[in-house]
Design an enzyme around this catalytic site. Structure first.
Site: not given
Ligand code: 13P
Length: 249
Positions: A9, A11, A95, A97, A167, A173, A213
């Site tokens: 991904n 992003k 996701h 985000e 996730e 991150g 991560s």
């Protein structure tokens, strides 16, 4: 045996030229690899370049989001049939985000999931708890709610192409990873919800990826868990050597 899937991904990173360069550097590194499926999910504007560059290889390409309508006056949006038309095989949905910044809810995840399946895309639906939920002991409850709502009104047959990514938001991150055991526990909760929604056979075949991560250093420990059917990789997928090291764990 479920075939593992390792997905990148990217992003909102990389221009089309950089995306093309990535594929040129990455393909030779994985040319003898057939154990797992590999999918790249670049930004929309890089899709044509990446699809062209991976032609003839074993790599799949996916989008990072879709809108649930096929077409219409929805300025700025992209539909599932549009991703199919340019050659995508996969799409990421829900996701964290999107949930955090763009108002994604369990209901919109469900609508997008149905649209992706109807268009013949393989959806990668993301679920996962935030840190406060984990610390409050609510992880199982959160995953059950997210799955239950995301999976509603779909038959086992319709849901057969579905892929889920666990996730944990606190691991994205941050350099913190769930331990392989924590991930395996969460995956069992997700699989149990899939069994309730779709029946045992679809649940048994459902691939559940881990994301958060994932790095070359921890990929082997994570991928050795039988409950973990692959990885959804953010930061470490941007560099061809690092992503190849994860694929070849
Ligand atoms: P990182 O691998 O950068 O933690 O991102 C994970 C992720 O969000 C993949 O979708």
């Amino acid at each position: 045996m479920r075939k593992k899937l390792i997905a990148a991904n990217w992003k909102m990173y990389k221009m089309p030229d950089a995306a093309r360069d990535f594929v040129s550097a990455f393909l030779p590194l994985v040319k003898d690899h057939s154990r797992d499926e590999i999918v790249l999910c670049p930004p929309y504007v890089c899709l044509p370049a990446v699809i062209e560059a991976v032609r003839g290889s074993q790599l799949g390409v996916g989008g990072q989001n879709i809108f649930w309508e096929k077409e219409g006056a929805y300025t700025g949006e992209i539909s599932a049939p549009m991703l199919r038309a340019v050659g995508c095989s996969h799409v990421i949905i829900g996701h964290s985000e999107w949930r955090q910044y763009f108002g994604e809810t369990d209901d919109t995840v469900n609508r997008k999931l149905k649209a992706a399946l109807a268009a013949g895309l393989q959806p990668i639906v993301c679920v996962g708890e935030v840190l406060e939920e984990r610390e409050a002991g609510l992880t199982q409850q959160v995953l059950e709610r997210q799955c239950n709502l995301a999976f509603s009104d779909l038959s086992g047959l319709e849901a057969a192409p579905l892929i889920v990514a666990y996730e944990p938001v606190w691991a994205i991150g941050t350099g913190k990873t769930a331990t392989p055991e924590m991930a395996a526990d969460a995956h069992q909760v997700i699989r149990a919800q899939a069994a309730k929604a779709f029946g045992d056979e679809t649940a048994r075949n459902l691939r559940i990826l881990y994301g958060g991560s994932v790095k070359p250093e921890n990929a082997k420990a994570l991928m050795s868990q039988t409950e973990i059917d692959g990885a959804l990789v953010g930061g470490a997928s941007l560099d061809p050597k690092s992503f190849a090291a994860i694929v070849l764990y």
